[in-house]
Design an enzyme around this catalytic site. Structure first.
Site, mmCIF file in Angstrom:
data_model
loop_
_atom_site.group_PDB
_atom_site.id
_atom_site.type_symbol
_atom_site.label_atom_id
_atom_site.label_comp_id
_atom_site.label_asym_id
_atom_site.label_seq_id
_atom_site.Cartn_x
_atom_site.Cartn_y
_atom_site.Cartn_z
ATOM 1 N N TYR A 39 0.822 -1.206 0.000
ATOM 2 C CA TYR A 39 0.000 0.000 0.000
ATOM 3 C C TYR A 39 0.857 1.258 0.000
ATOM 4 O O TYR A 39 2.032 1.235 0.336
ATOM 5 C CB TYR A 39 -0.978 0.005 1.180
ATOM 6 C CG TYR A 39 -0.387 0.324 2.534
ATOM 7 C CD1 TYR A 39 -0.388 1.630 3.015
ATOM 8 C CD2 TYR A 39 0.163 -0.667 3.332
ATOM 9 C CE1 TYR A 39 0.152 1.937 4.265
ATOM 10 C CE2 TYR A 39 0.696 -0.372 4.580
ATOM 11 C CZ TYR A 39 0.689 0.937 5.041
ATOM 12 O OH TYR A 39 1.212 1.233 6.264
ATOM 13 N N CYS A 40 0.219 2.339 -0.423
ATOM 14 C CA CYS A 40 0.825 3.667 -0.377
ATOM 15 C C CYS A 40 -0.284 4.616 0.069
ATOM 16 O O CYS A 40 -1.171 4.203 0.827
ATOM 17 C CB CYS A 40 1.430 4.045 -1.731
ATOM 18 S SG CYS A 40 0.252 4.097 -3.091
ATOM 19 N N ALA A 41 -0.275 5.830 -0.392
ATOM 20 C CA ALA A 41 -1.322 6.772 0.003
ATOM 21 C C ALA A 41 -2.643 6.465 -0.693
ATOM 22 O O ALA A 41 -3.677 6.301 -0.046
ATOM 23 C CB ALA A 41 -0.891 8.208 -0.287
ATOM 24 N N ILE A 98 -3.830 3.943 2.042
ATOM 25 C CA ILE A 98 -4.120 4.264 3.430
ATOM 26 C C ILE A 98 -5.217 5.331 3.537
ATOM 27 O O ILE A 98 -5.951 5.375 4.525
ATOM 28 C CB ILE A 98 -2.838 4.685 4.194
ATOM 29 C CG1 ILE A 98 -3.067 4.627 5.717
ATOM 30 C CG2 ILE A 98 -2.337 6.027 3.729
ATOM 31 C CD1 ILE A 98 -1.795 4.740 6.537
#
Length: 124
Positions: free
Chosen positions: A83-85, A112
């Protein structure tokens, strides 16, 4: 070198769009997967500054620009959720991991931000 690696990740991502092997899941699906399976490696590919502002419990930080050098830290014997932003950095990373022989890789498409919007907890 870092820019070359990022460009390579983008090319891999674009060239594998038709036959992408990683699985795309939403944050809701990722939460359900984490609730069912405790043997998951949560890989955060954001920057250290982003990570310090909030992260998923139990996640490991390997910024996208460091992945090539630190790939041995990612276990091949676990399910991996990247995951990232918001999913834009995690997708090419998930593709890259699959290209490197990782077979159970999930890309959290809403990142996220989606996790937080769904009301799931974040460590600060």
């Amino acid at each position: 070198m870092k820019k070359v690696f990022l460009l390579l990740l983008m090319i891999i991502s674009m060239s594998s769009q038709v036959c992408a092997a990683e699985k795309n899941i939403s944050s809701r699906e990722a939460k359900a997967l984490l609730d069912r399976n405790k043997n998951i490696y949560l890989l955060d590919v954001r920057t250290p500054q982003e990570y310090s502002q909030g992260k998923l419990a139990g996640s490991a930080l390997i910024p996208i620009g460091e992945l090539e050098r630190r790939i041995r830290e990612v276990p091949k014997n676990k399910t991996i959720v990247v995951y990232c932003a918001v999913g834009s950095r995690s997708k090419p990373v998930a593709n890259f991991l699959y290209q490197q022989g990782y077979r159970d890789v999930y890309n959290m498409t809403d990142g996220i931000v989606g996790w937080y919007r769904n009301g799931f907890s974040i460590q600060r």
